[in-house]
Design a protein around this motif. Structure first.
Motif, PDB file in Angstrom:
ATOM      1  N   ILE A  26      56.484  -3.638  -9.614  1.00 51.64           N
ATOM      2  CA  ILE A  26      55.353  -4.365  -9.031  1.00 51.64           C
ATOM      3  C   ILE A  26      54.104  -4.116  -9.861  1.00 51.64           C
ATOM      4  N   GLY A  27      53.114  -4.995  -9.672  1.00 55.19           N
ATOM      5  CA  GLY A  27      51.895  -4.942 -10.478  1.00 55.19           C
ATOM      6  C   GLY A  27      50.873  -3.944  -9.979  1.00 55.19           C
ATOM      7  N   ASP A  28      49.601  -4.307 -10.087  1.00 55.09           N
ATOM      8  CA  ASP A  28      48.499  -3.368  -9.852  1.00 55.09           C
ATOM      9  C   ASP A  28      48.322  -3.044  -8.374  1.00 55.09           C
ATOM     10  N   VAL A  29      48.526  -1.788  -8.032  1.00 48.97           N
ATOM     11  CA  VAL A  29      48.166  -1.297  -6.701  1.00 48.97           C
ATOM     12  C   VAL A  29      46.711  -0.866  -6.783  1.00 48.97           C
ATOM     13  N   MET A  30      45.846  -1.572  -6.051  1.00 47.28           N
ATOM     14  CA  MET A  30      44.404  -1.318  -6.146  1.00 47.28           C
ATOM     15  C   MET A  30      43.843  -0.951  -4.768  1.00 47.28           C
ATOM     16  N   MET A  31      42.742  -0.213  -4.784  1.00 40.80           N
ATOM     17  CA  MET A  31      42.057   0.182  -3.554  1.00 40.80           C
ATOM     18  C   MET A  31      40.566  -0.084  -3.713  1.00 40.80           C
ATOM     19  N   HIS A  32      40.174  -1.336  -3.452  1.00 41.92           N
ATOM     20  CA  HIS A  32      38.751  -1.632  -3.394  1.00 41.92           C
ATOM     21  C   HIS A  32      38.163  -1.018  -2.122  1.00 41.92           C
ATOM     22  N   SER A  33      36.870  -0.796  -2.120  1.00 38.25           N
ATOM     23  CA  SER A  33      36.251  -0.108  -0.992  1.00 38.25           C
ATOM     24  C   SER A  33      36.447  -0.863   0.319  1.00 38.25           C
ATOM     25  N   ALA A  34      36.561  -2.189   0.249  1.00 33.15           N
ATOM     26  CA  ALA A  34      36.780  -2.972   1.471  1.00 33.15           C
ATOM     27  C   ALA A  34      38.118  -2.648   2.121  1.00 33.15           C
ATOM     28  N   ALA A  78      49.435  -6.179  -7.135  1.00 30.19           N
ATOM     29  CA  ALA A  78      50.396  -5.966  -6.048  1.00 30.19           C
ATOM     30  C   ALA A  78      49.660  -6.039  -4.719  1.00 30.19           C
ATOM     31  N   VAL A  79      48.552  -5.313  -4.612  1.00 34.52           N
ATOM     32  CA  VAL A  79      47.673  -5.422  -3.445  1.00 34.52           C
ATOM     33  C   VAL A  79      46.259  -5.119  -3.909  1.00 34.52           C
ATOM     34  N   SER A  80      45.301  -5.879  -3.406  1.00 32.89           N
ATOM     35  CA  SER A  80      43.903  -5.683  -3.791  1.00 32.89           C
ATOM     36  C   SER A  80      43.022  -6.457  -2.820  1.00 32.89           C
ATOM     37  N   ASN A  81      41.714  -6.348  -3.027  1.00 33.25           N
ATOM     38  CA  ASN A  81      40.757  -7.143  -2.249  1.00 33.25           C
ATOM     39  C   ASN A  81      40.278  -8.349  -3.035  1.00 33.25           C
ATOM     40  N   MET A  82      40.902  -8.632  -4.158  1.00 34.48           N
ATOM     41  CA  MET A  82      40.448  -9.742  -4.987  1.00 34.48           C
ATOM     42  C   MET A  82      40.700 -11.082  -4.291  1.00 34.48           C
ATOM     43  N   SER A  83      39.761 -12.005  -4.484  1.00 35.98           N
ATOM     44  CA  SER A  83      39.903 -13.340  -3.904  1.00 35.98           C
ATOM     45  C   SER A  83      39.574 -14.447  -4.899  1.00 35.98           C
TER      46      SER A  83
END
Length: 363
Positions: free
Chosen positions: A45-53, A274-279
């Protein structure tokens, strides 16, 4: 004498009420003969991200939609685009994520290999990287989860670059590196693996010396938000193939990029997130990649099968559930009625159509 024995047998048959015609051999059904083939499955899977939101939402839902696919594979590989540098926690542009995200990805979702070579891994400097690797090391001790792409010592680098994984008598070398980091390079330990041909050549040589059957290269590269790979990516991909790469699966652009074969080597230039707050446009559509390696025990031959690509969609809170939720597009393509906000389903379908046309990838 033989006639006497025959006569006695005949008398016994008559006495038992059975005729000579009823004397038949009982031939059992032939047993299934195994084909002798074992298949080792990797799920990437790709980028596991943790934005502050994301901090305020139930992280246990983040990858629950694909956790069965992650756990089912013999090995699951996840790109951890963050640091675990401690408080104060922060998102973009200098990531320091809560420690529970690593426990979740490795423990509940079943990730077996964590990739650490990415542009955000030095967001909190050497101290942050040191703490991140220490926490990943504890996951290795408690769960058996490995990490690669960065190391804290020569001994750790020797063991993890390349990282050797093995199952079903198939041995695979994993080489993970990044084009750069957002903070300047620093000498000494801990060390990040960069896009350096000399060190990568050594890694390929080490993979061969350690009898790798296949070499999987996982670069962090490319131009962000571009659906087509760059000329520099292509140049590097050709070089990696010449070095002996059997498959190349990339990350970093935060969108899906086109894929191809160089010779017989599959090149997936970018999986996206993979998961993020990007829109932003196209950033919520993603890829996961299944790689299968087959070992024929009768012939001794080992081969890689054609990769299987899976489109995923990252639902933001309130669209499908009350949290971030990554789902397989194919499984949810006919379930518009389940969406809390129906327009988000339309967004998924439109994005899929747009990205398919631009990249040529069909799920």
């Amino acid at each position: 004498m033989r006639k006497i024995v025959t006569a006695i047998l005949f008398v016994l048959l008559l006495a038992s009420g059975r005729s000579a015609a009823q004397l038949k051999y009982s031939i059992p059904y032939p047993k299934m003969i195994p084909d002798g083939k074992d298949t080792l499955e990797l799920f990437v899977i790709g980028d596991v991200m943790m934005h502050s939101a994301q901090f305020g939402y139930d992280h246990r839902k983040f990858l629950s939609g694909i956790a069965d696919m992650m756990n089912k594979a013999d090995f699951c590989i996840a790109n951890m685009e963050m640091t675990l540098a401690g408080k104060p926690y922060s998102g973009y542009p200098a990531f320091s994520s809560p420690e529970y995200i690593a426990d979740y990805i490795a423990g509940e979702c079943g990730a077996d290999v964590l990739l650490t070579a990415n542009n955000h891994i030095m967001d909190r400097g050497k101290t942050g990287l040191e703490r991140t690797l220490a926490l990943y090391s504890s996951l290795r001790d408690s769960l058996g989860t490995e990490f690669t792409g960065c190391s804290r010592s020569e001994e750790e680098r020797e063991r993890t670059f390349p990282l050797m994984i093995e199952g079903k008598d198939i041995r695979i070398a994993i080489i993970n590196f990044t084009y750069g980091t957002n903070n300047p390079r620093q000498d000494g330990w801990p060390k990040v693996e960069y896009m350096d041909r000399e060190s990568l050549s050594e890694a390929f040589g080490k993979a061969r010396s350690e009898k790798a059957d296949f070499i999987l290269v996982l670069p962090h590269w490319g131009e962000e938000y571009k659906l087509k790979h760059s000329s520099r990516q292509e140049e590097w991909a050709e070089w990696l193939v010449l070095q002996g790469a059997d498959a190349i699966v990339g990350s970093h652009p935060h969108v899906v990029q086109d894929s191809c074969h160089i010779g017989k080597v599959p090149v997936i230039y970018s999986m996206g997130n993979a998961v993020s707050n990007m829109s932003a446009t196209n950033t919520r559509l993603e890829l996961a990649v299944t790689l299968r390696f087959e070992y024929d025990r009768f012939s001794g031959r080992k081969k890689m099968l054609e990769p299987e690509l899976h489109f995923l969609w990252c639902c933001l809170p309130g669209r499908l559930t009350d949290s971030y939720t990554t789902i397989p597009v194919k499984k949810w393509a006919s379930r518009k009625g389940d969406w809390l906000i129906k327009s988000d389903y339309d967004n998924m379908v439109e994005t899929l159509d747009r990205v398919r046309k631009a990249t040529g990838i069909a799920d």
